[in-house]
Design an enzyme around this catalytic site. Structure first.
Site, PDB file in Angstrom:
ATOM      1  CE  LYS A  27      -3.590   2.441   2.478  1.00  0.00           C
ATOM      2  NZ  LYS A  27      -4.415   2.560   3.657  1.00  0.00           N
TER       3      LYS A  27
ATOM      4  CD  GLU B 182       9.382  -5.927   6.855  1.00  0.00           C
ATOM      5  OE1 GLU B 182       9.182  -4.808   6.338  1.00  0.00           O
ATOM      6  OE2 GLU B 182       9.112  -6.179   8.045  1.00  0.00           O
TER       7      GLU B 182
ATOM      8  N   GLY C  40      -4.703  -1.595   4.970  1.00  0.00           N
ATOM      9  CA  GLY C  40      -3.903  -2.743   4.536  1.00  0.00           C
ATOM     10  C   GLY C  40      -4.531  -4.075   4.915  1.00  0.00           C
ATOM     11  NE  ARG C  41      -6.006  -3.207  11.094  1.00  0.00           N
ATOM     12  CZ  ARG C  41      -5.335  -2.062  11.140  1.00  0.00           C
ATOM     13  NH1 ARG C  41      -4.204  -1.937  10.473  1.00  0.00           N
ATOM     14  NH2 ARG C  41      -5.790  -1.053  11.842  1.00  0.00           N
TER      15      ARG C  41
ATOM     16  CD  GLU D 213      -1.345  -3.803  11.570  1.00  0.00           C
ATOM     17  OE1 GLU D 213      -1.976  -3.683  10.501  1.00  0.00           O
ATOM     18  OE2 GLU D 213      -0.136  -4.105  11.583  1.00  0.00           O
TER      19      GLU D 213
ATOM     20  CE  LYS E 260       5.956  -0.628   9.687  1.00  0.00           C
ATOM     21  NZ  LYS E 260       4.971   0.008   8.839  1.00  0.00           N
TER      22      LYS E 260
HETATM   23  O1  F6P Z   1       2.731  -3.764   9.937  1.00  0.00           O
HETATM   24  C1  F6P Z   1       2.322  -2.503   9.618  1.00  0.00           C
HETATM   25  C2  F6P Z   1       1.743  -2.398   8.237  1.00  0.00           C
HETATM   26  O2  F6P Z   1       1.638  -1.053   7.950  1.00  0.00           O
HETATM   27  C3  F6P Z   1       0.395  -3.095   8.076  1.00  0.00           C
HETATM   28  O3  F6P Z   1      -0.651  -2.337   8.540  1.00  0.00           O
HETATM   29  C4  F6P Z   1       0.382  -3.336   6.615  1.00  0.00           C
HETATM   30  O4  F6P Z   1      -0.577  -4.277   6.251  1.00  0.00           O
HETATM   31  C5  F6P Z   1       1.798  -3.826   6.401  1.00  0.00           C
HETATM   32  O5  F6P Z   1       2.575  -3.004   7.260  1.00  0.00           O
HETATM   33  C6  F6P Z   1       2.307  -3.721   5.002  1.00  0.00           C
HETATM   34  O6  F6P Z   1       2.239  -2.411   4.537  1.00  0.00           O
HETATM   35  P1  F6P Z   1       2.334  -2.068   3.016  1.00  0.00           P
HETATM   36  O7  F6P Z   1       1.194  -2.704   2.304  1.00  0.00           O
HETATM   37  O8  F6P Z   1       2.274  -0.572   2.945  1.00  0.00           O
HETATM   38  O9  F6P Z   1       3.651  -2.586   2.509  1.00  0.00           O
END
Ligand code: F6P
Length: 520
Positions: free
Chosen positions: A189, A195, A244-245, A330, A489
């Site tokens: 997102k 990662e 995201g979730r 979360e 982070k």
């Molecule tokens: O772990 C935190 C978070 O922001 C989640 O809410 C989200 O789903 C995940 O990291 C991945 O985020 P992104 O889709 O922005 O890479």
């Protein structure tokens, strides 16, 4: 309005009495009617919860005092209910429910674009493998659904996932694949997640000369994806009103569409849509997500349970508890209300594993272990699929029998007199009897899916999404931000830089010593 802590304290007072679940079936003649609810292929049986008619009434009153109906209306109308980030929350619009006309037009365009793309890839036949790269909400939903859809898949495309920054994650995802016929889908997102960016870079290196053509992106931050090197025409957008979730329904599900086909994905969305409409339109007392949420509130705030187990009796739903960990913890794992007041009785720990595996691991604790909860152990949501497609009916019958037996055993237990009778010949009976006694009266809900169709899975996930929203309203927390993930982070970025430059930095002695373990 009465303050939230005092409302929750009142609930805990109301729960401060002994309720015997099994005997409620005798005293409440209509218990099954009242506590079993259905929406489409989903049936939920709450009758084995440790709550009676009076408790249910108290919970419904609590929901009214917390303005649940007003919050529900705000959610569907697209009001900015994610106040700390000043955003609307409209994942339901991805299923065709709620939002503005503009939202719906954007969604229709996105759905058509995804379906066309997926159909073209499927028809072309160039790609044999998809590697989906993403973490958290950009991984857990697609992975759960992929497991579930796999049974019905035509197997012409394999779908692999790389989520962890651990090199093993990428290595396993690409192992044995040919870069020429592999499509990498980078899903983020924010397109700022360490990662995902690192995994994306490593997979792009591996793709070599195919890096330009065989990598696409899904994001709400097009600019960052372009800076990462993805061609503008290879980027699928979604919007900041999709958390995201809550995003598997958006272009985040593109890999699923490619692997399993747009029709299956459309059924999945339709299933969620039916649950949306149920949640939006049904009165609170007949509303499945509301009931699921309120029983959880009773267990947490009334009976004092600190955790909630979720056990899917289905190999293909084995990722369900991991998915719910992000969805619920979360969303609601917070200690400050929307107004910034301190609160302690919010989200319990969500945990679990597939049945029957869990029976040979932690069920001992569920049946006989202590806990802060009034009746010990932890409340359980059992999830079972009534008709399966594995062509092994004996296995399926055994699986279901185990599921049903566990909820019965948790509720009925086995009293000490019976144990003594069964072991009358043992001369250590006084020591033995308490060890073999099952206290029982441990609450559970059993949710069944008629079958593991895409439609039923859509229902199931949307059910828990709305449950999470309802609980957030009652606990008065913003279920749609996640500030608690930020600090770690930031520190990880700092530590990585310091370790790579061999700098000690300014850390506590324990962290400094850990860093030294990998520094020269
Ligand atoms: O772990 C935190 C978070 O922001 C989640 O809410 C989200 O789903 C995940 O990291 C991945 O985020 P992104 O889709 O922005 O890479």
């Amino acid at each position: 309005m009465t303050s939230r802590p005092s409302l929750l304290a009142a609930l805990s007072k109301q729960a401060d009495r002994d309720i015997n679940i099994a005997s409620l079936f005798e005293t409440e003649a209509d218990r099954l009617d009242r506590f079993v609810m259905r929406e489409g292929p989903i049936r939920a049986d709450f009758s084995k919860q440790a709550l009676d008619k009076n408790a249910l009434e108290a919970l419904l009153k609590l929901a009214a005092k917390c303005d649940l109906e007003e919050w529900r209306a705000k959610l569907f109308s697209g009001e900015r209910v994610n106040t700390s980030e000043d955003r609307a929350v409209l994942h339901m619009a991805l299923r065709g429910v709620g939002g503005t006309q503009e939202n719906q037009a954007d969604v229709a365009q996105m759905r058509a674009h995804m379906a066309d793309y997926a159909n073209a890839i499927r028809a072309d036949g160039k790609f044999k493998n998809i590697v989906h790269i993403g973490i958290g909400g950009s991984d857990l939903g697609p992975r759960l659904v992929a497991d579930a859809f796999e049974a019905a898949a035509d197997q012409s495309l394999t779908l692999r996932f790389a989520e962890n920054v651990d090199g093993a994650s990428v290595n396993d995802a690409i192992k044995g694949l040919n870069p020429a016929d592999t499509l990498a889908v980078v899903v983020s997102k924010s397109f700022g997640t360490q990662e995902t960016k690192m995994n994306g870079e490593s997979v792009r290196d591996w793709l070599g000369e195919h890096g330009g053509t065989n990598m696409i992106a899904v994001t709400a931050n097009r600019e960052r994806a372009i800076n990462f090197g993805i061609a503008a025409e290879n980027i699928f957008d979604f919007w900041d009103w999709v958390g995201g979730r809550y995003s598997v329904w958006s272009a985040v599900g593109l890999s699923l569409q490619i692997a399993y086909g747009p029709d299956v994905f459309a059924e999945f969305l339709d299933g969620a849509k039916a649950m949306d409409m149920h949640f939006r339109d049904q009165p609170l007392q007949e509303n499945l997500p509301v009931m699921l949420a309120l029983t959880g509130i009773w267990n947490r705030n009334g009976l004092g349970y600190g955790s909630q187990a979720v056990i899917p009796y289905s190999r293909r739903l084995r990722k369900f508890s991991a998915f719910l960990q992000q969805l619920e913890m979360e969303s609601n794992g917070k200690s400050a209300t929307r107004q910034g007041e301190a609160t302690t009785l919010t989200c319990p720990v969500i945990w679990g594993d597939e049945g029957t595996n869990g029976q040979h691991a932690f069920f001992q604790w569920l049946h006989q272990g202590p806990s802060a909860g009034r009746y010990g152990g932890a409340p359980v949501d059992f999830v079972a699929v009534l008709k399966d497609h594995e062509n092994r009916p004996a296995h399926h019958a055994a699986l279901l029998a185990n599921c049903f037996a566990q909820s019965e055993a948790l509720m009925l237990g086995k009293d000490e007199a019976t144990v003594r009778e069964e072991n009358a010949d043992r001369d250590d009976i006084d020591a033995l009897a308490p060890q073999k006694t099952f206290p029982g009266n441990r609450p559970s809900t059993t949710i069944t899916l008629d079958e593991l169709s895409a439609n039923a899975l859509g229902h199931l996930i949307a059910l828990y999404e709305h449950k999470t929203f309802v609980q957030g309203v009652i606990w008065d927390v913003n279920s749609f931000d996640q500030w608690g993930v930020e600090l770690g982070k930031v520190l990880a970025t700092k530590i990585l830089e310091e370790m790579s430059k061999d700098i000690a930095g300014n850390h506590d002695p324990s962290t400094t010593a850990l860093m030294k373990l990998v520094q020269n």
